[in-house]
Design a protein around this motif. Structure first.
Motif, mmCIF file in Angstrom:
data_model
loop_
_atom_site.group_PDB
_atom_site.id
_atom_site.type_symbol
_atom_site.label_atom_id
_atom_site.label_comp_id
_atom_site.label_asym_id
_atom_site.label_seq_id
_atom_site.Cartn_x
_atom_site.Cartn_y
_atom_site.Cartn_z
ATOM 1 N N ASN A 195 -6.675 23.162 -16.680
ATOM 2 C CA ASN A 195 -5.269 23.274 -17.043
ATOM 3 C C ASN A 195 -4.333 22.618 -16.033
ATOM 4 O OD1 ASN A 195 -5.315 25.034 -14.901
ATOM 5 N ND2 ASN A 195 -5.218 26.874 -16.166
ATOM 6 N N GLY A 196 -4.892 21.987 -14.992
ATOM 7 C CA GLY A 196 -4.074 21.271 -14.018
ATOM 8 C C GLY A 196 -3.398 22.161 -12.995
ATOM 9 N N ASP A 197 -3.713 23.459 -12.978
ATOM 10 C CA ASP A 197 -3.092 24.395 -12.048
ATOM 11 C C ASP A 197 -3.803 24.328 -10.701
ATOM 12 O OD1 ASP A 197 -1.978 26.474 -10.645
ATOM 13 O OD2 ASP A 197 -2.531 28.029 -12.089
ATOM 14 N N GLU A 198 -3.196 23.653 -9.723
ATOM 15 C CA GLU A 198 -3.817 23.482 -8.413
ATOM 16 C C GLU A 198 -3.963 24.804 -7.665
ATOM 17 O OE1 GLU A 198 -1.852 20.401 -6.239
ATOM 18 O OE2 GLU A 198 -2.293 18.901 -7.762
ATOM 19 N N GLU A 199 -3.264 25.853 -8.112
ATOM 20 C CA GLU A 199 -3.387 27.166 -7.495
ATOM 21 C C GLU A 199 -4.656 27.883 -7.957
ATOM 22 O OE1 GLU A 199 -1.232 28.365 -5.139
ATOM 23 O OE2 GLU A 199 -0.356 26.365 -5.237
ATOM 24 N N ALA A 200 -5.328 27.336 -8.987
ATOM 25 C CA ALA A 200 -6.536 27.967 -9.528
ATOM 26 C C ALA A 200 -7.663 26.938 -9.631
ATOM 27 C CB ALA A 200 -6.235 28.577 -10.896
ATOM 28 N N PRO A 201 -8.148 26.418 -8.482
ATOM 29 C CA PRO A 201 -9.238 25.434 -8.542
ATOM 30 C C PRO A 201 -10.536 26.092 -9.002
ATOM 31 C CG PRO A 201 -8.810 26.040 -6.283
ATOM 32 C CD PRO A 201 -7.755 26.716 -7.112
ATOM 33 N N TYR A 202 -11.433 25.309 -9.538
ATOM 34 C CA TYR A 202 -12.732 25.819 -9.969
ATOM 35 C C TYR A 202 -13.783 24.764 -9.699
ATOM 36 C CZ TYR A 202 -12.008 23.012 -14.184
ATOM 37 O OH TYR A 202 -11.794 21.965 -15.060
ATOM 38 N N GLY A 203 -15.037 25.193 -9.612
ATOM 39 C CA GLY A 203 -16.157 24.280 -9.385
ATOM 40 C C GLY A 203 -16.853 23.984 -10.684
ATOM 41 N N GLY A 204 -17.954 23.273 -10.575
ATOM 42 C CA GLY A 204 -18.752 22.974 -11.760
ATOM 43 C C GLY A 204 -19.203 21.548 -11.783
ATOM 44 N N LEU A 205 -19.400 21.047 -12.973
ATOM 45 C CA LEU A 205 -19.966 19.735 -13.222
ATOM 46 C C LEU A 205 -19.278 18.627 -12.436
ATOM 47 C CD1 LEU A 205 -21.834 17.843 -14.845
ATOM 48 C CD2 LEU A 205 -20.111 17.858 -16.645
ATOM 49 N N PHE A 206 -17.980 18.721 -12.218
ATOM 50 C CA PHE A 206 -17.234 17.618 -11.629
ATOM 51 C C PHE A 206 -17.089 17.727 -10.118
ATOM 52 C CE2 PHE A 206 -15.940 17.956 -16.032
ATOM 53 C CZ PHE A 206 -16.275 16.689 -16.450
ATOM 54 N N ASP A 207 -17.728 18.710 -9.479
ATOM 55 C CA ASP A 207 -17.677 18.802 -8.022
ATOM 56 C C ASP A 207 -18.247 17.533 -7.407
ATOM 57 O OD1 ASP A 207 -18.265 22.340 -7.383
ATOM 58 O OD2 ASP A 207 -16.453 21.231 -7.850
ATOM 59 N N GLY A 208 -17.591 17.045 -6.384
ATOM 60 C CA GLY A 208 -18.086 15.884 -5.657
ATOM 61 C C GLY A 208 -17.699 14.555 -6.254
ATOM 62 N N LEU A 209 -16.961 14.537 -7.342
ATOM 63 C CA LEU A 209 -16.535 13.243 -7.905
ATOM 64 C C LEU A 209 -15.332 12.725 -7.178
ATOM 65 C CD1 LEU A 209 -16.919 13.697 -11.750
ATOM 66 C CD2 LEU A 209 -18.439 12.578 -10.172
ATOM 67 N N PRO A 242 0.811 -1.211 0.000
ATOM 68 C CA PRO A 242 0.000 0.000 0.000
ATOM 69 C C PRO A 242 0.852 1.272 0.000
ATOM 70 C CG PRO A 242 -0.854 -1.572 1.580
ATOM 71 C CD PRO A 242 0.467 -2.095 1.108
ATOM 72 N N VAL A 243 0.610 2.111 -0.997
ATOM 73 C CA VAL A 243 1.320 3.385 -1.157
ATOM 74 C C VAL A 243 0.324 4.413 -1.672
ATOM 75 C CG1 VAL A 243 3.135 4.585 -2.447
ATOM 76 C CG2 VAL A 243 3.526 2.268 -1.658
ATOM 77 N N PHE A 244 0.418 5.645 -1.167
ATOM 78 C CA PHE A 244 -0.420 6.714 -1.699
ATOM 79 C C PHE A 244 0.130 7.186 -3.036
ATOM 80 C CE2 PHE A 244 -2.047 7.073 2.611
ATOM 81 C CZ PHE A 244 -3.389 7.313 2.365
ATOM 82 N N VAL A 245 -0.755 7.333 -4.005
ATOM 83 C CA VAL A 245 -0.421 7.855 -5.328
ATOM 84 C C VAL A 245 -1.199 9.153 -5.493
ATOM 85 C CG1 VAL A 245 -0.535 7.439 -7.816
ATOM 86 C CG2 VAL A 245 -0.015 5.545 -6.257
ATOM 87 N N ASP A 246 -0.494 10.227 -5.846
ATOM 88 C CA ASP A 246 -1.097 11.555 -5.992
ATOM 89 C C ASP A 246 -1.273 11.911 -7.456
ATOM 90 O OD1 ASP A 246 -0.861 11.863 -3.199
ATOM 91 O OD2 ASP A 246 1.179 12.633 -3.425
ATOM 92 N N PHE A 247 -2.373 12.631 -7.762
ATOM 93 C CA PHE A 247 -2.594 13.162 -9.113
ATOM 94 C C PHE A 247 -3.567 14.321 -9.021
ATOM 95 C CE2 PHE A 247 -5.114 9.345 -8.381
ATOM 96 C CZ PHE A 247 -6.411 9.755 -8.646
ATOM 97 N N THR A 248 -3.667 15.089 -10.110
ATOM 98 C CA THR A 248 -4.540 16.260 -10.162
ATOM 99 C C THR A 248 -5.739 15.939 -11.036
ATOM 100 O OG1 THR A 248 -2.626 17.704 -9.929
ATOM 101 C CG2 THR A 248 -4.652 18.733 -10.701
ATOM 102 N N VAL A 249 -6.933 16.319 -10.555
ATOM 103 C CA VAL A 249 -8.174 16.015 -11.252
ATOM 104 C C VAL A 249 -8.803 17.287 -11.807
ATOM 105 C CG1 VAL A 249 -8.601 13.939 -9.884
ATOM 106 C CG2 VAL A 249 -9.558 16.123 -9.142
ATOM 107 N N VAL A 250 -9.823 17.101 -12.658
ATOM 108 C CA VAL A 250 -10.575 18.221 -13.206
ATOM 109 C C VAL A 250 -11.062 19.075 -12.049
ATOM 110 C CG1 VAL A 250 -12.719 18.831 -14.387
ATOM 111 C CG2 VAL A 250 -11.254 17.053 -15.327
ATOM 112 N N GLY A 251 -10.955 20.365 -12.210
ATOM 113 C CA GLY A 251 -11.242 21.298 -11.134
ATOM 114 C C GLY A 251 -9.954 21.744 -10.471
#
Length: 93
Positions: free
Chosen positions: A79-93, A42-51
């Motif tokens: 655009n994958g910029d974690e400094e500029a998150p946004y909401g919308g259709l994919f919130d809560g996924l 078990p290892v944590f794997v990190d990635f950036t998602v839509v939003g």
């Protein structure tokens, strides 16, 4: 009639959850990190998602992972910029 702009979106299904990767994510590198985690325990794997949100998933040899790739309508916010998150259709996924 104008041409619709499109982009490729990758969905990663991990066990009972689904995540849409943000643009700019290296899918092949993520696959390799998941494979390594499944082999090493078990290892944590990190990635950036839509939003532009960061996700950490604990991956083990028992994890079920599915990658699905599709073409969707272009979204300039994705655009994958974690400094500029946004909401919308994919919130809560």
């Amino acid at each position: 009639m104008s041409d619709m702009q499109t982009m490729v979106r990758t969905e990663v299904g991990i066990d009972d959850r689904s995540y849409y990767l943000a643009q700019g994510q290296d899918v092949e590198a993520l696959k390799r990190r998941i494979e390594e985690a499944a082999r090493s325990g078990p290892v944590f794997v990190d990635f950036t998602v839509v939003g532009n949100r960061s996700v950490s998933v604990l991956v083990s040899s028992a994890s079920r992972i599915v990658f699905t790739i599709e073409t969707v309508q272009y979204d300039p916010r994705d655009n994958g910029d974690e400094e500029a998150p946004y909401g919308g259709l994919f919130d809560g996924l």
